[in-house]
Scaffold this active site. Sequence first.
Site, PDB file in Angstrom:
ATOM      1  NE  ARG A   6      -1.340  -2.331  -1.248  1.00  0.00           N
ATOM      2  CZ  ARG A   6      -1.734  -2.906  -0.105  1.00  0.00           C
ATOM      3  NH1 ARG A   6      -3.006  -3.184   0.105  1.00  0.00           N
ATOM      4  NH2 ARG A   6      -0.851  -3.204   0.830  1.00  0.00           N
ATOM      5  CB  SER A  29       9.287  -3.753  -0.462  1.00  0.00           C
ATOM      6  OG  SER A  29       8.103  -3.498   0.228  1.00  0.00           O
ATOM      7  CG  ASP A  73       8.046  -6.128   1.767  1.00  0.00           C
ATOM      8  OD1 ASP A  73       9.193  -6.069   2.258  1.00  0.00           O
ATOM      9  OD2 ASP A  73       7.787  -6.768   0.727  1.00  0.00           O
TER      10      ASP A  73
END
Length: 900
Positions: free
Chosen positions: A522, A586, A640
């Site tokens: 994203r 992450s 994350d």
Amino acid sequence: QVDRYLYHLRLSDDALLDVMARFQAEMVKGLGRDTNPTATVKMLPSFVRSLPDGSEKGDFLAVDLGGSQFRAHRVKVFDDGRQSSQLESKFYPTHKEVTQGNGAELFDYVADCLSDFMETKNLKHKKLPLGFTFSFPCKQTKLEEGVLLAWTKHFRVRGVQDTDVVSSLRKALQKHEASSDIDVDVLALVNDTVGTMMTCGYDDQRCEVGLIIGTGTNACYMEEMRHISLVEGDEGRMCINTEWGAFGDDGALDDLRTEFDRELDLGSLNPGKQLFEKMISSLYLGELVRLILLKMTKEGLLFNGKVSTALLTKGKIEMKHVSAMEKYKEGLSNTKEILMELNLFPSEEDCVAVQHVCTIVSFRSANLCAAALAAILTRLRENKKLLRMRTTVGIDGGLYKTHPKYAKRLHKVVRRLVPTCDVRFLLSEGGSGRGAAVVTAVARRLAAQRRRVDAALVPFLLPPGTLREVRDKMRAELEYGLKRETQAKATVKMLPTYVCGTPDGTEKGKFLALDLGGTNFRVLLVKIKSGRKRSVQMYNKIFAIPLEIMQGTGEELFDHIVQCIAEFLEYMGIKGARLPLGFTFSFPCRQASIDKGTLVGWTKGFKATDCEGEDVVDMLREAIRRRNEFDLDIVAVVNDTVGTMMTCGYEDPNCEIGLIAGTGSNVCYMEDMKNIEIVEGNEGKMCINTEWGAFGDNGCIDHIRTKYDIEVDEGSLNPGKQRYEKMTSGMYLGEIVRQILIDLTKQGLLFRGHISESLRKRGIFETKFLSQIESDRLALLQVRHILQQLGLDSTCEDSIIVKEVCGVVSRRAARLCGAGLAAIVEKKRENRGVERLQITVGVDGTLYKLHPHFSTVLQETVKELAPQCDVTFMLSEDGSGKGAALITAVAKRLHNVGQK
């Protein structure tokens, strides 16, 4: 003339549909805990939870009490693929002193007959399981226990009502056992109706309704457990013995009962009771015919008005007479002969009229029986949510078997009343005795299956002591990771993030955020406003990462990321602005500062080459330079988990822990700088990314790993790594479940022992299916539907086991995760030096958010293992996007403060 006289005995289809609706209402009433006490149709749970599946085998005894004779049976059931069985029986008379004496005498007689039978068959040296067919209404609390509610038929034995009949039989059998006479184990109490269904179910697996139409009448069927509020649990199905003979005892059928029905009832042994049975069963139809003929004769319509002794004698006309008189093919000869035997001297017109009376009486019986049966079939179809249903009804009873027209009439009316059901009627062979043996065989199969399923799943049930041990080992590993001399060898890496503060509300500006951590990537634009109108606005676009890029070269991966960023900047019209950027990455990174992160190792299926050991921020900057279209200020590389903590910290300043429970599993928390030996300085706090997924890679939790965990680990992309994550994260739980299902199927405990092609495929059982299957709102029918989508053709019993497997795997994951988190909150409490800690944990991840039980079990475990900590769990809103922007904003704020 006769038609006019018997007008009220004829029932139209509208009247039958009305009876059907009334019976459906009575069924619902009987199934409800609050309404059952006043229901006439008692809907008794039989504790028979499964139909035969063809794998039953063994040698069984059965005794059958309830008809005009007592029967003892030996049934051999063969697991030969042909569903075959062998039945040997012996019949014993049930004299009046037995059927109307006292309880002890009755059960002693049963035990004596069984002993005689076993001697005859040379079985006294064997210990055999026994099924007890007891054809009277009993309230059962388990399969081998039943309290007699009331005697029916011609039985009136004293001292038995309201007692457990299985205990009485066992006491009688113990007298024989004491003399080493016989040794039997009573495993099941079975109603004859249930026995009929099970006998037919052995031959036809579609059979889920049992029907008796003989001396008595009754029906049973397989009901969904979720509708049976009289029994705990809502998984699977259970056979319900309707005891429909009492339908109408509350007046529900008064408008259909004729003067003859009322007279018959008043003269019976149990006036006002079993009214539906008295309109249907063969025990009463002959008497009904007698009462009609008597009245017609008295009114001069028959036999020239001459009333014979036979017409005045109760019970003189029996069902066998009615059946014989209805044999139209033989003309009137049968009717004339029977009437002459009864000292009636009929004319030809009399014979025609009597034959007509018999037809109308037996036709009404078939009609009423069909209406109640149609109600059961409709309920079954609605339970299954089918527009059209194929099913089989197993039938037994003298009236159905011997009456020349009854069966045909019944079939025809049922099919007319329920055109949406394709019904096969299957005559029971071997009767309720064979049925009791089949119930016993199924019970034994299920008990053996249960033991083997339990043995497979018991390693997943972690007792409190084991969880405390996991908590303490996690605590020790956290300490190793923080200390300079042990950090290099530590499995829990305790990586410093250089995030040294949480939001204070003064953050503001426009920030870009990148989020890489799964199969999607994203890019976000985040606008943060401070002051009274504090707010965070986000705009984002999602891009897929193809497998060939996930597992290609590092350069290809970062070029793909930059291409996605370029598309987003173009899309938002901000290509010229040099915005501060937070990069949520992450994967385990060793950071030397907030904007430097060296990849320790890939997880979650990524395998891009030339990345491990490299600084991911440098790789991103180089890819931006290669494209040469725009420039960005990369302020922070973020995990994350840290993003999750920061997002919740923006809402709640007490949030100092971040937890991810999704595809992966990880925790971060704010640690006192003085405890972080691998970073210079003792003042303040820094967020530590624990990377706890690798907990256990040194073998410290090997004792709780199962053979299924080892199988999953060995088949993964990183064998021997991330062992704790492989027991707690969404990426692996479905695969653990698949391994268990394969093992249970190999043992013949699931899917009829057939491992389908789909079950062989790694990754077929996604964790989202666990969440769906474990949903409390989901009926087993829907579970079966999910399994069918996966190419797994399951029975109701299979679905129960699959749901149970999913439950133990996800519960263990939540418990283990809770044990790890308890170690963290206890550490925080000790850091603060307080007796009682109040702290907030920011949580994200699909497993925590979407699984129906994971969050509850996790929270309960933390409470149990860290009792001095009051932990609030706060769901994070977009930790990896919004969180990255907030970290960037905080870093910018702290940087500005430092400069000043």
